[in-house]
Structure formats: C-alpha cells, structure tokens
Design a protein around this motif. Structure first.
Motif, PDB file in Angstrom:
ATOM      1  N   THR A 153     -13.070  38.846  62.907  1.00 51.37           N
ATOM      2  CA  THR A 153     -11.982  39.379  63.820  1.00 51.37           C
ATOM      3  C   THR A 153     -11.036  40.475  63.358  1.00 51.37           C
ATOM      4  OG1 THR A 153     -10.578  37.705  62.812  1.00 51.37           O
ATOM      5  CG2 THR A 153     -11.817  36.892  64.481  1.00 51.37           C
ATOM      6  N   GLN A 154     -11.148  41.028  62.208  1.00 50.21           N
ATOM      7  CA  GLN A 154     -10.431  42.076  61.498  1.00 50.21           C
ATOM      8  C   GLN A 154     -11.240  43.336  62.112  1.00 50.21           C
ATOM      9  OE1 GLN A 154      -8.723  41.757  57.841  1.00 50.21           O
ATOM     10  NE2 GLN A 154      -8.827  39.628  57.693  1.00 50.21           N
ATOM     11  N   GLU A 155     -10.484  44.302  61.887  1.00 49.19           N
ATOM     12  CA  GLU A 155     -10.994  45.683  62.632  1.00 49.19           C
ATOM     13  C   GLU A 155     -12.018  46.321  61.309  1.00 49.19           C
ATOM     14  OE1 GLU A 155      -9.601  50.302  63.678  1.00 49.19           O
ATOM     15  OE2 GLU A 155      -8.031  48.684  63.228  1.00 49.19           O
ATOM     16  N   TYR A 156     -13.096  46.944  61.802  1.00 49.84           N
ATOM     17  CA  TYR A 156     -14.497  47.184  60.937  1.00 49.84           C
ATOM     18  C   TYR A 156     -14.979  48.441  61.561  1.00 49.84           C
ATOM     19  CZ  TYR A 156     -17.128  44.356  64.101  1.00 49.84           C
ATOM     20  OH  TYR A 156     -17.973  43.905  64.967  1.00 49.84           O
ATOM     21  N   SER A 157     -15.687  49.179  60.854  1.00 48.60           N
ATOM     22  CA  SER A 157     -16.362  50.434  61.219  1.00 48.60           C
ATOM     23  C   SER A 157     -17.958  50.204  61.723  1.00 48.60           C
ATOM     24  CB  SER A 157     -16.399  51.375  60.273  1.00 48.60           C
ATOM     25  OG  SER A 157     -17.173  52.460  60.645  1.00 48.60           O
ATOM     26  N   VAL A 158     -18.388  49.816  62.857  1.00 49.28           N
ATOM     27  CA  VAL A 158     -19.582  49.903  63.279  1.00 49.28           C
ATOM     28  C   VAL A 158     -20.751  50.800  62.512  1.00 49.28           C
ATOM     29  CG1 VAL A 158     -21.332  49.553  65.071  1.00 49.28           C
ATOM     30  CG2 VAL A 158     -18.993  48.741  65.374  1.00 49.28           C
ATOM     31  N   ARG A 159     -20.061  52.082  62.626  1.00 46.44           N
ATOM     32  CA  ARG A 159     -20.661  53.311  62.035  1.00 46.44           C
ATOM     33  C   ARG A 159     -21.099  52.749  60.529  1.00 46.44           C
ATOM     34  NH1 ARG A 159     -20.575  59.042  61.704  1.00 46.44           N
ATOM     35  NH2 ARG A 159     -20.555  59.830  59.608  1.00 46.44           N
ATOM     36  N   ILE A 160     -20.281  52.166  59.634  1.00 47.30           N
ATOM     37  CA  ILE A 160     -20.807  51.700  58.380  1.00 47.30           C
ATOM     38  C   ILE A 160     -21.897  50.717  58.573  1.00 47.30           C
ATOM     39  CG2 ILE A 160     -20.153  50.777  56.123  1.00 47.30           C
ATOM     40  CD1 ILE A 160     -19.213  53.903  56.882  1.00 47.30           C
ATOM     41  N   PHE A 164     -25.850  51.045  56.657  1.00 40.56           N
ATOM     42  CA  PHE A 164     -26.308  49.924  55.824  1.00 40.56           C
ATOM     43  C   PHE A 164     -27.705  49.469  56.230  1.00 40.56           C
ATOM     44  CE2 PHE A 164     -21.921  47.531  55.109  1.00 40.56           C
ATOM     45  CZ  PHE A 164     -21.667  48.532  54.108  1.00 40.56           C
ATOM     46  N   GLY A 165     -28.091  49.494  57.521  1.00 42.57           N
ATOM     47  CA  GLY A 165     -29.371  49.499  58.057  1.00 42.57           C
ATOM     48  C   GLY A 165     -30.029  50.827  57.659  1.00 42.57           C
ATOM     49  N   ILE A 231     -20.426  52.416  47.914  1.00 45.85           N
ATOM     50  CA  ILE A 231     -18.912  52.449  47.648  1.00 45.85           C
ATOM     51  C   ILE A 231     -18.579  53.859  48.348  1.00 45.85           C
ATOM     52  CG2 ILE A 231     -17.046  52.880  45.965  1.00 45.85           C
ATOM     53  CD1 ILE A 231     -18.457  51.037  44.192  1.00 45.85           C
ATOM     54  N   ASP A 232     -19.341  54.967  47.991  1.00 43.21           N
ATOM     55  CA  ASP A 232     -18.875  55.978  48.792  1.00 43.21           C
ATOM     56  C   ASP A 232     -18.748  55.980  50.162  1.00 43.21           C
ATOM     57  OD1 ASP A 232     -18.095  57.089  46.077  1.00 43.21           O
ATOM     58  OD2 ASP A 232     -20.058  58.242  45.900  1.00 43.21           O
ATOM     59  N   THR A 233     -19.939  55.369  50.642  1.00 43.47           N
ATOM     60  CA  THR A 233     -20.170  55.621  52.108  1.00 43.47           C
ATOM     61  C   THR A 233     -19.121  54.768  52.827  1.00 43.47           C
ATOM     62  OG1 THR A 233     -22.373  55.415  51.847  1.00 43.47           O
ATOM     63  CG2 THR A 233     -21.780  54.609  53.970  1.00 43.47           C
ATOM     64  N   ILE A 234     -18.680  53.685  52.164  1.00 46.01           N
ATOM     65  CA  ILE A 234     -17.427  52.828  52.658  1.00 46.01           C
ATOM     66  C   ILE A 234     -16.080  53.575  52.573  1.00 46.01           C
ATOM     67  CG2 ILE A 234     -16.273  50.666  52.619  1.00 46.01           C
ATOM     68  CD1 ILE A 234     -19.032  49.460  51.525  1.00 46.01           C
ATOM     69  N   LYS A 235     -15.977  54.262  51.620  1.00 45.60           N
ATOM     70  CA  LYS A 235     -14.509  54.682  51.296  1.00 45.60           C
ATOM     71  C   LYS A 235     -14.441  55.955  52.147  1.00 45.60           C
ATOM     72  CE  LYS A 235     -12.965  55.210  47.043  1.00 45.60           C
ATOM     73  NZ  LYS A 235     -12.935  55.487  45.274  1.00 45.60           N
ATOM     74  N   ASN A 236     -15.416  56.748  52.264  1.00 47.27           N
ATOM     75  CA  ASN A 236     -15.318  58.035  52.755  1.00 47.27           C
ATOM     76  C   ASN A 236     -15.825  57.780  54.329  1.00 47.27           C
ATOM     77  OD1 ASN A 236     -14.604  59.421  50.360  1.00 47.27           O
ATOM     78  ND2 ASN A 236     -16.619  59.573  49.960  1.00 47.27           N
ATOM     79  N   ASN A 237     -16.245  56.768  54.959  1.00 42.13           N
ATOM     80  CA  ASN A 237     -16.782  56.557  56.156  1.00 42.13           C
ATOM     81  C   ASN A 237     -17.638  57.691  56.599  1.00 42.13           C
ATOM     82  OD1 ASN A 237     -16.690  55.179  58.672  1.00 42.13           O
ATOM     83  ND2 ASN A 237     -15.278  56.716  59.681  1.00 42.13           N
ATOM     84  N   GLN A 238     -18.753  57.634  55.459  1.00 43.68           N
ATOM     85  CA  GLN A 238     -19.800  58.773  55.615  1.00 43.68           C
ATOM     86  C   GLN A 238     -20.975  58.298  55.357  1.00 43.68           C
ATOM     87  OE1 GLN A 238     -19.217  62.031  52.844  1.00 43.68           O
ATOM     88  NE2 GLN A 238     -20.996  63.110  53.543  1.00 43.68           N
ATOM     89  N   ILE A 239     -21.843  58.444  56.583  1.00 42.98           N
ATOM     90  CA  ILE A 239     -23.231  57.930  56.532  1.00 42.98           C
ATOM     91  C   ILE A 239     -24.161  59.094  55.375  1.00 42.98           C
ATOM     92  CG2 ILE A 239     -25.502  57.315  57.621  1.00 42.98           C
ATOM     93  CD1 ILE A 239     -23.687  56.532  59.900  1.00 42.98           C
ATOM     94  N   MET A 240     -24.822  58.723  54.212  1.00 43.28           N
ATOM     95  CA  MET A 240     -25.771  59.697  53.627  1.00 43.28           C
ATOM     96  C   MET A 240     -27.124  59.978  54.292  1.00 43.28           C
ATOM     97  SD  MET A 240     -23.434  60.357  51.394  1.00 43.28           S
ATOM     98  CE  MET A 240     -22.019  59.592  50.665  1.00 43.28           C
ATOM     99  N   GLY A 242     -28.427  62.934  55.177  1.00 43.92           N
ATOM    100  CA  GLY A 242     -29.531  63.847  54.489  1.00 43.92           C
ATOM    101  C   GLY A 242     -30.277  63.395  53.276  1.00 43.92           C
ATOM    102  N   ASN A 243     -29.306  62.774  52.388  1.00 40.33           N
ATOM    103  CA  ASN A 243     -29.962  62.007  51.233  1.00 40.33           C
ATOM    104  C   ASN A 243     -31.112  60.911  51.640  1.00 40.33           C
ATOM    105  OD1 ASN A 243     -28.164  63.495  49.877  1.00 40.33           O
ATOM    106  ND2 ASN A 243     -26.803  61.950  49.262  1.00 40.33           N
ATOM    107  N   SER A 244     -30.918  60.248  52.641  1.00 41.23           N
ATOM    108  CA  SER A 244     -31.911  59.298  53.207  1.00 41.23           C
ATOM    109  C   SER A 244     -33.054  59.970  53.707  1.00 41.23           C
ATOM    110  CB  SER A 244     -31.385  58.427  54.359  1.00 41.23           C
ATOM    111  OG  SER A 244     -29.918  57.613  53.659  1.00 41.23           O
ATOM    112  N   LEU A 245     -33.009  61.072  54.280  1.00 43.26           N
ATOM    113  CA  LEU A 245     -34.189  61.830  54.975  1.00 43.26           C
ATOM    114  C   LEU A 245     -34.712  62.477  53.746  1.00 43.26           C
ATOM    115  CD1 LEU A 245     -32.418  63.460  58.045  1.00 43.26           C
ATOM    116  CD2 LEU A 245     -34.161  61.460  57.914  1.00 43.26           C
TER     117      LEU A 245
END
Length: 269
Positions: A153-160, A164-165, A231-240, A242-245
């Motif tokens: 019920t609390q606010e969260y980031s779908v982007r994050i 994860f997927g 941790i960095d992904t969640i803290k900075n709301n940033q999907i890696m 480029g690194n994944s590719l």
C-alpha cells in the motif's frame, strides 16, 4: 533431424525441471512480497537491530538501513540477493542439462550422427535454453509487479521493479553462457555443476569482499554483480541498462567460444 525437431525434443525433456524452477521463483515472491507492509511497520526496531550487525555481513546481503524504509528497497536489499543466486544456479544447471549431461549419457552421439550440422544442434539447444530463461525472467517480473500492486500500500517505484527483472535476466544469461562453455569443455554434468556453483559463490561473495577490503578489490572488479548493484539502483533510482547490455554481450563471447568447441569436439566412445 531438423532445428524444429531438436527444439521440441529439448523443450519437452527440460520442461518439468523448468516448471519446478518457475514455481520456486513465484513461491519466493509470494512468500516475501505480501509481508512487505507488515515488515515496514516494524522498520524502526529492525533498523536498530541492523545497525548493530557487522558491516561486512550487511554488504554481503545488500543491507542498507535507509533502503529498508522503502517497499522496493526492502525487497531489493534482501529478496533480490537470493533471486540473484537462484537465477545463477538455475541457468547453470539448465545449460548443464542441455550439454554436459548429453555428453555424459552418450545421447549426444544420437544427435551428432543425424544428417544435420553441429551448428544446428548447438543453436537448437541454445534456443530452448534462452526460451526458458526469457519465460522465467518474464514470469518473475510479472508476478513481482502484480504482487506489489496487490499487497503493498505504500508508495514504491515500478521502475525499480522492472530493473530487478532485468538484472535477474542478465544474471541468468551470463551464467547460462558461461556454463554452456564449461559444459562442452568438461562434458560431465557433475563437474560442470561444481565449477559453475563455485564461480557463482566466488563472484557473489567476492563482490562483497572486494568492496570491503582494498586488497581484494580485484575480486569485485571481475564479478558481474559489481555492475548491477542493487543498493545503487534503489538509492539513485537508476537502472544499470548499459552495464546489463555489456554483460549480455560478454555472455555472447562465451557462447561463441562454446559453439566453436562444440563444433570441433570428437565423440568419445
């Protein structure tokens, strides 16, 4: 024997194992995500306890106190650590079943004496393997997002959550490719499993040790987990992304090497 025939055979033979692994991933999400709201309500007491834990232990399991106040942070810092390991083990065992197990049980001989090229056999097996990987990663991501929507019920980031997927997919592709190369070299399922599991443990915990001790930093540098940090992904709301590719491209190199070895491997009687 055609590409389609080999694909159907491999898909059928590995379907049962795939269903079991998919059930494990979904069950893990069902076990963890519905409790997120309840755990967050006790976050203050939990944070006091975590602050007393050794720093190294916190890094190994991606614990970051400030992240445990967010729904996606709670799942990402704890749950995704186990998803990483499960993903790596699943893909390594799947690759072993596709290749080293066939060599070990001599069933590869049946395929290689058929009127089709070794490249066809290799690509057919890879197609099945990556079909399963894509389905599993997609299923996990779908249930992850739907469970968050249903129970949190609390606010969260779908982007994050999508990140994860993506990371789970990246880990599966990398270790599937690595295990494929190992499988066609050693040609024994037990040896492939031992080497693959050893590399998984080395990379996962090596990343934590490398980030904790300067003289062990090299262990973190050669670990893929360094480049898809939760941790960095969640803290900075940033999907890696480029690194994944890049990791997936490196996986392609392992597959190319595995294909070349497979095409030149003699049948051992």
């Amino acid at each position: 024997m055609s590409f389609a025939n080999i694909y159907r055979k491999e898909f059928k033979w590995n379907l049962r194992s795939f269903i079991i692994w998919t059930t494990i991933f979904v069950a893990f999400a069902l076990m963890y995500i519905p409790l997120t709201d309840q755990i967050l309500q006790q976050s203050e007491a939990m944070l006091k306890f975590i602050e007393k834990m050794p720093k190294l232990l916190l890094q190994i399991f991606s614990f970051e106190p400030e992240l445990l106040t967010k729904p996606e942070g709670l799942f990402g810092s704890e749950g995704m650590s186990f998803v990483y390991i499960l993903s790596a083990v699943f893909s390594s065992m799947l690759a072993g079943s596709m290749f080293s197990k066939e060599f070990e049980q001599k069933t590869i001989e049946y395929l290689l004496v058929k009127p089709c090229s070794r490249l066809t056999v290799f690509l057919s097996k890879l197609s099945v393997m990556f079909s399963f990987i894509l389905i599993l990663a997609g299923t996990f991501t779908f249930f992850e997002i739907r469970l968050f929507d249903a129970f949190v019920t609390q606010e969260y980031s779908v982007r994050i959550l999508y990140a994860f997927g993506l990371y789970a997919l990246t880990v599966q592709v990398f270790f599937a490719a690595l295990a494929t190369m190992i499988s066609v070299i050693v040609q024994k399922s037990s040896l492939n499993t031992s080497i693959s599991i050893g590399l998984i443990i080395f990379m996962y915990f090596g990343d934590s040790l490398g980030r904790s001790f300067e003289n062990l930093e090299w262990m973190s540098i050669i670990s893929i987990f360094r480049y898809i940090p939760l941790i960095d992904t969640i803290k900075n709301n940033q999907i890696m992304l480029g690194n994944s590719l890049i990791i997936i491209l490196i996986s392609g190199v392992f597959l190319l090497a595995g294909g070349l070895i497979f095409s030149r491997t003699d049948i051992k009687l």
